[in-house]
Motif scaffolding. Structure first.
Motif, PDB file in Angstrom:
ATOM      1  N   TYR A  85     -27.477  31.643 -13.161  1.00  0.00           N
ATOM      2  CA  TYR A  85     -26.446  30.631 -13.363  1.00  0.00           C
ATOM      3  C   TYR A  85     -25.171  31.151 -12.715  1.00  0.00           C
ATOM      4  O   TYR A  85     -24.487  32.004 -13.279  1.00  0.00           O
ATOM      5  CB  TYR A  85     -26.171  30.390 -14.849  1.00  0.00           C
ATOM      6  CG  TYR A  85     -27.282  29.682 -15.576  1.00  0.00           C
ATOM      7  CD1 TYR A  85     -27.341  28.298 -15.619  1.00  0.00           C
ATOM      8  CD2 TYR A  85     -28.268  30.413 -16.226  1.00  0.00           C
ATOM      9  CE1 TYR A  85     -28.367  27.648 -16.303  1.00  0.00           C
ATOM     10  CE2 TYR A  85     -29.293  29.776 -16.908  1.00  0.00           C
ATOM     11  CZ  TYR A  85     -29.335  28.386 -16.943  1.00  0.00           C
ATOM     12  OH  TYR A  85     -30.337  27.753 -17.610  1.00  0.00           O
ATOM     13  N   GLU A 145     -22.069  22.768 -15.677  1.00  0.00           N
ATOM     14  CA  GLU A 145     -23.185  23.704 -15.565  1.00  0.00           C
ATOM     15  C   GLU A 145     -24.022  23.401 -14.320  1.00  0.00           C
ATOM     16  O   GLU A 145     -24.450  22.262 -14.122  1.00  0.00           O
ATOM     17  CB  GLU A 145     -24.063  23.569 -16.810  1.00  0.00           C
ATOM     18  CG  GLU A 145     -25.337  24.373 -16.761  1.00  0.00           C
ATOM     19  CD  GLU A 145     -26.316  23.951 -17.850  1.00  0.00           C
ATOM     20  OE1 GLU A 145     -27.432  24.480 -17.852  1.00  0.00           O
ATOM     21  OE2 GLU A 145     -25.951  23.090 -18.683  1.00  0.00           O
ATOM     22  N   ASP A 188     -26.361  23.539  -5.252  1.00  0.00           N
ATOM     23  CA  ASP A 188     -26.147  22.497  -6.250  1.00  0.00           C
ATOM     24  C   ASP A 188     -25.716  21.177  -5.611  1.00  0.00           C
ATOM     25  O   ASP A 188     -25.702  20.136  -6.272  1.00  0.00           O
ATOM     26  CB  ASP A 188     -25.097  22.963  -7.262  1.00  0.00           C
ATOM     27  CG  ASP A 188     -25.521  22.674  -8.690  1.00  0.00           C
ATOM     28  OD1 ASP A 188     -26.738  22.603  -8.946  1.00  0.00           O
ATOM     29  OD2 ASP A 188     -24.646  22.510  -9.542  1.00  0.00           O
ATOM     30  N   THR A 238     -21.364  31.665 -11.766  1.00  0.00           N
ATOM     31  CA  THR A 238     -20.150  31.416 -12.548  1.00  0.00           C
ATOM     32  C   THR A 238     -19.209  30.520 -11.767  1.00  0.00           C
ATOM     33  O   THR A 238     -18.778  30.849 -10.676  1.00  0.00           O
ATOM     34  CB  THR A 238     -19.434  32.750 -12.862  1.00  0.00           C
ATOM     35  OG1 THR A 238     -20.340  33.592 -13.556  1.00  0.00           O
ATOM     36  CG2 THR A 238     -18.205  32.502 -13.701  1.00  0.00           C
ATOM     37  N   PRO A 287     -29.771  20.855 -13.930  1.00  0.00           N
ATOM     38  CA  PRO A 287     -29.307  21.182 -15.284  1.00  0.00           C
ATOM     39  C   PRO A 287     -29.505  20.012 -16.245  1.00  0.00           C
ATOM     40  O   PRO A 287     -29.673  18.868 -15.831  1.00  0.00           O
ATOM     41  CB  PRO A 287     -27.815  21.480 -15.076  1.00  0.00           C
ATOM     42  CG  PRO A 287     -27.445  20.668 -13.884  1.00  0.00           C
ATOM     43  CD  PRO A 287     -28.658  20.654 -12.993  1.00  0.00           C
ATOM     44  N   GLU A 339     -27.418  18.503 -18.125  1.00  0.00           N
ATOM     45  CA  GLU A 339     -26.357  17.496 -18.043  1.00  0.00           C
ATOM     46  C   GLU A 339     -26.651  16.446 -16.976  1.00  0.00           C
ATOM     47  O   GLU A 339     -26.479  15.248 -17.190  1.00  0.00           O
ATOM     48  CB  GLU A 339     -25.018  18.183 -17.767  1.00  0.00           C
ATOM     49  CG  GLU A 339     -23.830  17.225 -17.755  1.00  0.00           C
ATOM     50  CD  GLU A 339     -22.518  17.948 -17.489  1.00  0.00           C
ATOM     51  OE1 GLU A 339     -21.577  17.271 -17.049  1.00  0.00           O
ATOM     52  OE2 GLU A 339     -22.451  19.173 -17.709  1.00  0.00           O
ATOM     53  N   GLU A 388     -30.518  25.565 -11.692  1.00  0.00           N
ATOM     54  CA  GLU A 388     -31.109  26.884 -11.534  1.00  0.00           C
ATOM     55  C   GLU A 388     -31.897  26.951 -10.228  1.00  0.00           C
ATOM     56  O   GLU A 388     -32.253  25.924  -9.643  1.00  0.00           O
ATOM     57  CB  GLU A 388     -32.061  27.181 -12.687  1.00  0.00           C
ATOM     58  CG  GLU A 388     -31.419  27.180 -14.061  1.00  0.00           C
ATOM     59  CD  GLU A 388     -32.438  27.475 -15.142  1.00  0.00           C
ATOM     60  OE1 GLU A 388     -33.504  28.043 -14.818  1.00  0.00           O
ATOM     61  OE2 GLU A 388     -32.166  27.142 -16.303  1.00  0.00           O
TER      62      GLU A 388
END
Length: 467
Positions: A5, A13, A122, A7, A34, A36, A16
């Motif tokens: 994960y 969030e 992401d 930072t 994630p 969310e 992965e």
């Protein structure tokens, strides 16, 4: 399987990464969204591993890294599907990347990608927005795989649907796109500066604050951007505008006689500008949470918009019209937002106006992928049907009381203007199923009316340019 994960302060969030080894020197990297984002996409979020997606391959034996761009936007209907319509992979060949042994090393490797690339997994990887023209071109010719190579020459293999581009030539393309972007930003900055000056000078209408000249630059790009600015041309001040209007008014008969086409062209230009201003106002209103009365005022001032909901000419009889239903106590009048009629048959129609923010569907599905109309929409439909019932029942009395005899209730139509078209695919389907089966009430959304205004503007613009 290794995961990490990263930072990121102040950022939701992230997803992965997981690594799977195919064989020695060859791994696959997978993206796991994630919780969310899954919840936001209305997917079951208890087991994110079920939504694992292939995003990267690294093979040091053949010296390549293959990226599989992924749509990671949960509100998009293509969430967790390939990012592009046709292009499926972008491969870097001969770059000498090492084999990552952990997700930390995968992230470090992504940071070493050429500067034209999205480096944050992401965001689904792929090319940055400024370099999308190359993807657009490849998709037009049906190419599925882009290879950027330090060893091979530029060529297309139509059989395998692969376009290979020499890295040196890709770098030339990247630098050219950067030069264009930088020039556009510089030109845009100039135009914004002149636009700001001229807008303020226009409203001040003071000789001490003159407008700046139109040609703020000699290059074609600056002139092109300048055309989009409403205040760059040497606009007339308020006093000059009044003089121009008075001059036309004084000479309108002579102009109509000697140059009628000029007068028609001027009229068309005025109509086009007026429509453009209406569209801008409509768009500004859409961005704000305004009450129903604001939208009723807009349609009251521009009743031709109601024509667009029907597609044939109508005449407004009254806004906030009583259509009957009065009780013995004097209370209980049924008030419709607009009562209109067909300009040729006199058949009437009832309009009920809500707001763009009115929810069309309930948030929770009735069954999987099936949504029911919201309480506001269902209530509005019944409301307008009740108005229709009272109007048809008391049409004779209404004619007598109002003195308006040229209106009829042969088959009173009902129109509800409400909400905006849902973005989610399943919600759009449920909405269409509902409104297409609502045979007695035509449901039109605010953004659909806006698109009709834009279509009319584009039609007038085409006609103006061809004349």
């Amino acid at each position: 399987m290794a995961r990490i994960y990263p930072t990121r302060i102040g950022v939701p969030e992230p997803g992965e990464l997981s690594i799977e080894e195919y064989h020695s020197g060859f791994i696959g990297v997978f993206y796991i969204p994630p919780h969310e984002r899954l919840r936001e996409a209305r997917l079951k979020s208890e087991k994110p591993e079920l939504y694992k997606r292939h995003i990267l391959d690294v093979d040091i034996t053949k010296d390549f890294v293959s990226i599989y761009p992924l749509n990671t936007l949960p509100r998009n209907s293509g969430f967790l599907e390939p990012k592009y319509d046709v292009v499926r992979s972008i491969t870097l060949e001969g770059f000498g990347f090492g084999l990552p042994e952990s997700t930390e090393e995968v992230i470090e490797m992504l940071e070493e990608l050429p500067s034209a690339f999205i480096k944050d997994y992401d965001f689904g990887l792929g090319l940055l927005k400024d370099f999308m023209p190359i993807i657009d071109f490849l998709e037009q010719v049906g190419i599925e795989h882009l290879v950027i190579s330090k060893t091979a020459e530029t060529h297309i293999s139509e059989k395998d649907s692969i376009f290979t581009m020499k890295y040196r030539e890709f770098e030339e393309f990247r630098k050219s796109m950067n030069r264009i972007t930088n020039r556009a930003r510089l030109a845009s900055k100039k135009i914004k500066s002149v636009t700001t000056n001229n807008l303020i000078a226009y409203f001040l209408d003071n000789e001490d604050y003159p407008q700046k000249p139109y040609f703020v630059g000699n290059d074609a790009l600056t002139r092109l951007i300048a055309r989009s600015s409403p205040s760059i041309p040497q606009g007339l001040s308020k006093s000059e505008q009044k003089k121009a209007v008075a001059l036309i008014e004084e000479n309108k008969k002579a102009i109509a006689k000697d140059s009628p086409e000029s007068l028609v062209k001027l009229q068309n230009t005025i109509e086009l500008v007026t429509l453009e201003q209406l569209i801008e106002k409509y768009e500004r209103m859409m961005q704000r949470r305004l009450s129903e009365s604001h939208w009723q005022n807009l349609l009251n001032q521009n009743p031709f918009i109601l024509n667009l909901a029907f597609g044939y000419p109508i005449v407004k009889i009254h806004d906030q019209a009583s259509v009957g239903g009065r009780k013995l106590t004097g209370e209980g009048d049924k008030i419709t937002d607009f009562l209109v009629k067909n300009s040729m048959t006199n058949n009437c129609a009832i309009f009920e106006i809500k707001t763009p923010q009115t929810k069309l569907l309930n948030k929770t599905p009735y069954r999987e992928s099936v949504y029911t109309p919201s309480k506001d929409v269902a209530g509005s439909v019944n409301q307008v049907l009740d108005q229709k019932y009272k109007f048809q029942k008391e049409i004779a009395m209404l004619k007598e009381n109002t003195g308006i005899y040229d209106m009829e209730a042969y088959a009173t139509q009902c129109v509800l203007i409400v909400g905006t078209v849902p973005e989610d695919k399943e919600e759009r389907k449920s909405f269409e199923l509902f409104r297409r089966n609502s045979k007695d009430v035509e449901i039109v959304t605010f953004d659909e009316l806006l698109n009709k205004l834009k279509d009319l503007r584009d039609f007038l613009l085409e006609d103006s340019e061809s004349s």
